[in-house]
Motif scaffolding. Structure first.
Motif, PDB file in Angstrom:
ATOM      1  N   LYS A 137     -27.692  25.529 114.115  1.00  0.00           N
ATOM      2  CA  LYS A 137     -28.902  26.356 114.056  1.00  0.00           C
ATOM      3  C   LYS A 137     -29.561  26.130 112.702  1.00  0.00           C
ATOM      4  O   LYS A 137     -28.916  26.242 111.664  1.00  0.00           O
ATOM      5  N   ASP A 141     -36.902  29.135 111.766  1.00  0.00           N
ATOM      6  CA  ASP A 141     -36.807  30.078 112.889  1.00  0.00           C
ATOM      7  C   ASP A 141     -36.935  29.338 114.220  1.00  0.00           C
ATOM      8  O   ASP A 141     -37.965  29.404 114.891  1.00  0.00           O
ATOM      9  N   PRO A 143     -34.574  27.756 117.870  1.00  0.00           N
ATOM     10  CA  PRO A 143     -33.343  28.008 118.631  1.00  0.00           C
ATOM     11  C   PRO A 143     -32.199  27.090 118.208  1.00  0.00           C
ATOM     12  O   PRO A 143     -32.419  25.965 117.753  1.00  0.00           O
ATOM     13  N   ALA A 144     -30.993  27.605 118.396  1.00  0.00           N
ATOM     14  CA  ALA A 144     -29.797  26.783 118.154  1.00  0.00           C
ATOM     15  C   ALA A 144     -29.670  25.771 119.284  1.00  0.00           C
ATOM     16  O   ALA A 144     -30.156  26.004 120.405  1.00  0.00           O
ATOM     17  N   GLN A 146     -26.986  22.618 121.221  1.00  0.00           N
ATOM     18  CA  GLN A 146     -25.651  22.020 121.355  1.00  0.00           C
ATOM     19  C   GLN A 146     -25.811  20.566 121.798  1.00  0.00           C
ATOM     20  O   GLN A 146     -26.519  20.277 122.764  1.00  0.00           O
ATOM     21  N   GLU A 159     -30.203  23.929 124.625  1.00  0.00           N
ATOM     22  CA  GLU A 159     -30.310  25.118 123.762  1.00  0.00           C
ATOM     23  C   GLU A 159     -29.075  25.978 123.956  1.00  0.00           C
ATOM     24  O   GLU A 159     -28.471  25.981 125.027  1.00  0.00           O
ATOM     25  N   THR A 160     -28.694  26.703 122.881  1.00  0.00           N
ATOM     26  CA  THR A 160     -27.492  27.554 122.974  1.00  0.00           C
ATOM     27  C   THR A 160     -27.678  28.762 122.066  1.00  0.00           C
ATOM     28  O   THR A 160     -28.730  28.933 121.442  1.00  0.00           O
ATOM     29  N   GLU A 161     -26.682  29.618 122.019  1.00  0.00           N
ATOM     30  CA  GLU A 161     -26.727  30.811 121.155  1.00  0.00           C
ATOM     31  C   GLU A 161     -25.866  30.569 119.909  1.00  0.00           C
ATOM     32  O   GLU A 161     -24.767  30.049 120.012  1.00  0.00           O
ATOM     33  N   LYS A 162     -26.381  30.931 118.740  1.00  0.00           N
ATOM     34  CA  LYS A 162     -25.587  30.881 117.513  1.00  0.00           C
ATOM     35  C   LYS A 162     -26.161  31.920 116.564  1.00  0.00           C
ATOM     36  O   LYS A 162     -27.374  32.007 116.390  1.00  0.00           O
ATOM     37  N   ASP A 163     -25.273  32.724 115.967  1.00  0.00           N
ATOM     38  CA  ASP A 163     -25.736  33.879 115.179  1.00  0.00           C
ATOM     39  C   ASP A 163     -26.443  33.485 113.881  1.00  0.00           C
ATOM     40  O   ASP A 163     -27.457  34.069 113.525  1.00  0.00           O
ATOM     41  N   SER A 164     -25.894  32.511 113.157  1.00  0.00           N
ATOM     42  CA  SER A 164     -26.457  32.236 111.828  1.00  0.00           C
ATOM     43  C   SER A 164     -26.657  30.734 111.619  1.00  0.00           C
ATOM     44  O   SER A 164     -26.101  29.908 112.346  1.00  0.00           O
TER      45      SER A 164
END
Length: 629
Positions: A137, A141, A143-144, A146, A159-164
């Protein structure tokens, strides 16, 4: 989000990466942590100039081993990447770099002598993994994403989820590389390559003992807590200014570099230059022996605090490879062979700078505390003498601090020695003769004969002395070195007033014939009749300076140039025609007595020279007892 093919023309690039770099398998960890460090330092820079609107904080890099699922995770809190940046930097730049590198070096094989593989970076992961994932990520600003690749030119990008912000690399370890799933192996590699990386590296946790709370009983266990196990020192001594360090800091860093080395170094040299190239480091002089086969390759080369190699040949002048310590320079090219390295202009400048710095340090140590320098001389002389022999600039500078010790333990610089002996030790041809011994015990009687004449005798006992004195004789005018056992002292420093022989030429011929008959042609001795002082010994065994020196040089490398093969020992038997015993040998009526006198005198001379051994020594002892009876 996207699937695609990495644009490389070498279809089988992954097997080639694995095969070609097989001997350097373990560097994948160094490369991936180097990338994580770069990403973290870039974020630090961007936040400092206000371009990145995120908190820099106290980031660390973490390495995790998941043995059960055969994975290694490398996580950083750095700059991260957007989807577009992954396409650019991973699919295009990294693999085109891999292709170019392999194209250049695959035919050279493992013997190409490439000293570092920086720039291999990310794709070195495929040396140990059959599948690699990137979760990343960006600090921007966005998106994260993979990225996944299974060791073929095919990849997936979603695209994926990553906090920081930051990047996590997940290596799915191949069957032939499962050794890297052992904690001990990873700890070993982190210690070898990443010990001084500038960002803290976490590998698991460790238990820390806390102070006991007030009022606790003596037998109460001390409280403990689990803390991050940071395996590196991000601020090693060489990155600091010399003014900020004390002697104990240099000592502590030496122990950090060489935890199994129990002897303290004699002194250190702090390198710190930023123009015309960038170089930092600390070199240590350990106690050295006279053995030229001592372990070299103890200086570690770093690039921006990342370990590269401990074979610094070509970067550090050869005579300094006996030292220890660290050199760190971003200006040393790494994806090159050693022959290229030695011809590189920047590297030559670095090598010259190190030579100058070492010479300056030695000179200041000598000037500031000569007594201490003299005490350390025997522990450092091999390096200095080797340097004088191999580096012309060092030879010139060493004139001020190179020492010439005498058999009595006095130390002279060359200038002081010249002043001391010029009047007494100049021969009839106006040549200054510098006498030396290589072994005080073995050459004791020869040293005594020289000292009786008021001459100084140096003690030069390191293995490169024959080469060094050859160099000194050619670089200075009207001097010659002679080992004290090379001839009778009057022949070593020939003055005008030579002694007159009490024997006629006819008597000398008869004596020589008698001697050669008893000694025999196979003895290896060349009989030499000399008119000497009647108080000098009757028989003296000497080794001709030139032949012995060539033999010594051959044993330490260099004698082969004379094409002499394995040279035999050669000795002269110098017989003093003015000695009463020699006169008795000449005038003895019975052949048996003459033979006994000659053998006894010869054996005494051999004993004095350390040449009487084994059966011959036993015979001499028995014969001597018989004579006493």
């Amino acid at each position: 989000m996207a699937t695609g093919k990495i644009n490389v023309s070498v279809e089988n690039i992954f097997p080639l990466i694995k095969k070609f770099l097989y001997s350097d398998h373990e560097i994948f960890l160094r490369e991936l942590i180097s990338n994580a460090t770069d990403a973290t330092l870039k974020l630090k820079h961007l936040t400092s100039i206000g371009e990145a609107k995120v908190e820099y904080g106290n980031p660390m890099i973490e390495v995790k081993v998941d043995k059960e699922n055969k994975r290694i995770h490398i996580l950083d809190q750095g700059i991260g990447m957007t989807g577009e940046e992954v396409k650019k930097y991973i699919n295009e730049v990294a693999f085109s770099g891999a292709e170019e590198f392999l194209d250049k070096y695959k035919d050279a094989g493992k013997d190409a002598g490439i000293i570092g593989h920086f720039g291999l970076g990310f794709y070195s992961a495929f040396m140990v993994a059959d599948k690699v994932e990137i979760l990343t990520k960006s600090y921007k600003d966005e998106p994260a994403v993979q990225w996944t690749c299974d060791g073929s030119p095919e990849f997936d990008l979603t695209e994926t989820e990553k906090d920081s912000h930051g990047t996590e690399i997940i290596l799915h370890i191949a069957e032939d590389s499962t050794a890297f799933l052992e904690d001990a192996k990873i700890r070993e590699l982190l210690g070898k390559y990443n010990k001084f990386m500038p960002i803290p590296i976490k590998f698991g946790t460790r238990t820390e003992t806390l102070p006991k709370p007030e009022g606790a009983k003596e037998d109460d266990p001390a409280p403990t807590q689990e803390v991050d196990d940071i395996i590196n020192n991000p601020n090693p001594a060489w990155t600091k200014k010399p003014t900020d360090l004390k002697d104990e800091d240099y000592g502590a860093f030496y122990r950090e570099l060489y935890p199994m080395q129990f002897e303290e170094p004699l002194f250190n040299i702090h390198l710190n230059v930023d123009y015309p190239f960038n170089l930092t480091g600390i070199l240590y002089f350990p106690k050295l022996t006279n053995d030229l086969n001592i372990q070299k390759d103890r200086i570690q080369l770093y690039q921006n605090q990342v370990f590269v190699t401990d074979n610094v040949e070509g970067i550090v002048p050869e005579f300094l490879t006996m030292l220890r310590g660290v050199i760190d320079s971003p200006d040393i090219p790494l994806n090159v062979s050693r022959s290229y390295l030695q011809a590189d202009g920047a590297v030559k400048k670095i090598s010259s700078y190190i030579t100058k710095k070492v010479a300056d340090k030695l000179n200041s140590l000598f000037k500031n505390n000569r007594e201490d320098f003299e005490q350390k001389w025997n522990d450092i002389k091999v390096v200095i003498e080797y340097g004088m022999l191999s580096e012309e600039k060092f030879f010139e500078k060493a004139e001020k601090f190179a020492l010439y010790p005498t058999v009595d333990g006095t130390y002279f610089t060359y200038e002081e020695l010249e002043k001391k002996i010029k009047d007494t030790q100049t021969d009839k041809d106006d040549k200054m003769v510098i006498l030396y011994a290589s072994d005080k015990e073995a050459q004791h009687s020869y040293i005594g004969a020289a000292k009786e004449k008021g001459y100084e005798v140096l003690l030069l006992d390191s293995p490169i002395v024959p080469h060094l004195i050859q160099k000194l004789e050619t670089s200075k005018e009207k001097i010659t070195f002679a080992r004290v056992d090379a001839d009778h002292i009057d022949n070593l420093i020939k003055k005008e007033d030579t002694a007159i022989s009490k024997m006629s030429d006819e008597e000398k011929d008869r004596l020589k014939e008698d001697l050669e008959k008893v000694i025999g042609e196979q003895s290896g001795f060349t009989v030499q009749l000399e008119a000497m002082d009647s108080g000098a010994q009757p028989f003296i065994i000497t080794e001709p300076e030139f032949m012995r020196r060539m033999k010594d040089m051959q044993q330490t490398g260099g004698g082969g140039m004379f094409g002499m093969g394995n040279m035999p020992d050669m000795f002269n038997l110098v017989v003093n025609t003015n000695h009463e015993l020699v006169n008795e040998i000449l005038n003895t009526k019975t052949a048996k007595k003459r033979e006994r006198l000659i053998n006894q005198s010869l054996d005494l001379a051999r004993l004095s020279k350390g040449l009487l051994k084994g059966e011959e020594l036993t015979k001499f002892i028995n014969r001597s007892y018989e004579m006493i009876k």
